[in-house]
Design an enzyme around this catalytic site. Structure first.
Site, PDB file in Angstrom:
ATOM      1  N   ASP A   1       0.830  -1.205   0.000  1.00 53.42           N
ATOM      2  CA  ASP A   1       0.000   0.000   0.000  1.00 53.42           C
ATOM      3  C   ASP A   1       0.872   1.266   0.000  1.00 53.42           C
ATOM      4  OD1 ASP A   1      -2.493   1.126  -0.057  1.00 53.42           O
ATOM      5  OD2 ASP A   1      -2.853   1.007   2.098  1.00 53.42           O
ATOM      6  N   HIS A   2       0.339   2.354  -0.514  1.00 56.05           N
ATOM      7  CA  HIS A   2       0.986   3.687  -0.511  1.00 56.05           C
ATOM      8  C   HIS A   2       2.510   3.649  -0.533  1.00 56.05           C
ATOM      9  CE1 HIS A   2      -2.817   5.671  -0.293  1.00 56.05           C
ATOM     10  NE2 HIS A   2      -3.174   4.905   0.717  1.00 56.05           N
TER      11      HIS A   2
ATOM     12  N   ASP B   1       2.066   5.491  -5.185  1.00 63.85           N
ATOM     13  CA  ASP B   1       1.358   6.725  -4.831  1.00 63.85           C
ATOM     14  C   ASP B   1       2.244   7.962  -4.918  1.00 63.85           C
ATOM     15  OD1 ASP B   1      -0.090   8.750  -3.743  1.00 63.85           O
ATOM     16  OD2 ASP B   1      -0.287   7.879  -1.747  1.00 63.85           O
TER      17      ASP B   1
ATOM     18  N   HIS C   1      -9.960   4.547  -1.550  1.00 63.52           N
ATOM     19  CA  HIS C   1      -9.145   4.641  -0.329  1.00 63.52           C
ATOM     20  C   HIS C   1      -9.938   5.392   0.732  1.00 63.52           C
ATOM     21  CE1 HIS C   1      -5.047   3.277  -1.490  1.00 63.52           C
ATOM     22  NE2 HIS C   1      -5.617   3.314  -2.669  1.00 63.52           N
TER      23      HIS C   1
ATOM     24  N   GLY D   1     -11.660   4.434   3.388  1.00 60.90           N
ATOM     25  CA  GLY D   1     -13.028   3.926   3.561  1.00 60.90           C
ATOM     26  C   GLY D   1     -13.603   4.095   4.968  1.00 60.90           C
TER      27      GLY D   1
END
Ligand code: G3H
Ligand code: ZN
Length: 295
Positions: free
Chosen positions: A80-81, A102, A215, A217
């Site tokens: 992630d990221h 990202d 993203h 959430g």
């Protein structure tokens, strides 16, 4: 076992979304896995650069692989990221199924240029790894924020989405559509909710015609999730809600056993609390699948 791409293609057809849950310790992994197995639905676990640093990029890959193999269960792993190609290459070599590359904080043209390079470099290491790109501003930090940032100027337009997807070759796009990383205190207390821009999601889907991730959430209203999935969202990321549950569960475990020192006796309430949070979201994201199964 289906590849992540095949799973997303199927999810798109059936109108369900894949739940992505951030993890940074064994409590969180066990909770996500238990909730997914109980409902017999796939799950994606993700770790940001900071989370990977803490757990070990390669070590968590080995752990998730062992769960997938031993239980023959569709649990997938996302980097992630990720903000640099060097960290992305580490994850690709460790066998991650996907990566969120990202560079959304950079100017659009620079984001396009570097994301395109990253797609080429990562696919040359692992052609089946899915690469997600990000555009727009959804704030940072899966934390409890004092106040909401003004994100109105950073919303993604359908034109930008199409241009970004066409020029970079990403497999998945993360747009800014009213979502925000983290929660406000009022959201943790259930007094306020995040509201998504559903027509914008639908227009982005139509223009870019690609898998979409939502993203930020945590704290989103249930109906917002249902409509967002119907409008084209394929993956939903949840982190802060799990961190809040983790902390509450840990506090309960410590309070229940004030003199205990064995972690495996203190931690079960933390696993239960996170598992419940994950289970609620999985039920919602897989609503159509459950309906089809029980019909
Ligand atoms: O990548 C992680 C997510 O976007 C989580 O956002 O902490 O608001 O649930 P959240
Ligand atoms: Zn995110």
């Amino acid at each position: 076992m289906q590849s992540l791409r095949e799973l997303l293609q199927e999810a798109q057809k059936t109108g369900v979304a894949l739940g992505h849950f951030n993890i940074s310790d064994l409590v969180l992994v066990k909770a996500v896995f238990a909730a997914a197995r109980e409902q017999n639905v796939p799950a994606l676990v993700g770790l940001s650069e900071g989370e990977r640093e803490f757990v070990g990029t390669r070590q968590i890959a080995a752990f998730v692989k062992s769960l997938r193999e031993e239980f023959d269960f569709p649990i997938y792993l996302n980097a992630d990221h990720t903000h640099s190609l060097a960290k992305g290459i580490e994850a690709a070599k460790a066998g991650y199924d996907s990566i969120v590359f990202d560079l959304s904080a950079l100017p659009f043209e620079e984001n396009v240029r570097q994301t395109k390079q990253a797609v080429e470099a990562l696919k040359s290491i692992n052609p089946s790894m899915l690469v997600e790109g990000e555009i727009g501003d959804i704030g940072t930090g899966s934390e409890i924020h004092e106040s909401a940032p003004d994100l109105a100027k950073g919303l993604t337009s359908p034109q930008e989405a199409k241009q970004f997807v066409d020029s970079t070759g990403v497999d998945i796009l993360a747009p800014a559509v009213g979502n925000m990383h983290g929660m406000l205190k009022s959201m943790v207390e259930g007094e306020t909710k995040k509201h998504l821009d559903i027509p914008r999601i639908a227009a982005i889907k139509k223009a870019a015609n690609i898998f979409l991730t939502l993203h930020g959430g945590s704290g989103t209203e249930d109906e917002g999730f249902r409509k967002a999935i119907a409008a084209g969202i394929n993956i939903v990321h949840i982190n802060t809600e799990l961190r809040v549950a983790w902390r509450h569960g840990l506090e309960q475990g410590l309070a229940k056993h004030p003199d205990e020192v064995a972690p495996y006796k203190i931690l079960p309430p933390a696993i239960d609390a996170v598992k419940q949070a994950v289970a609620g979201r999985l039920r919602l994201f897989n609503g159509n699948r459950h309906a089809a199964q029980s019909a």
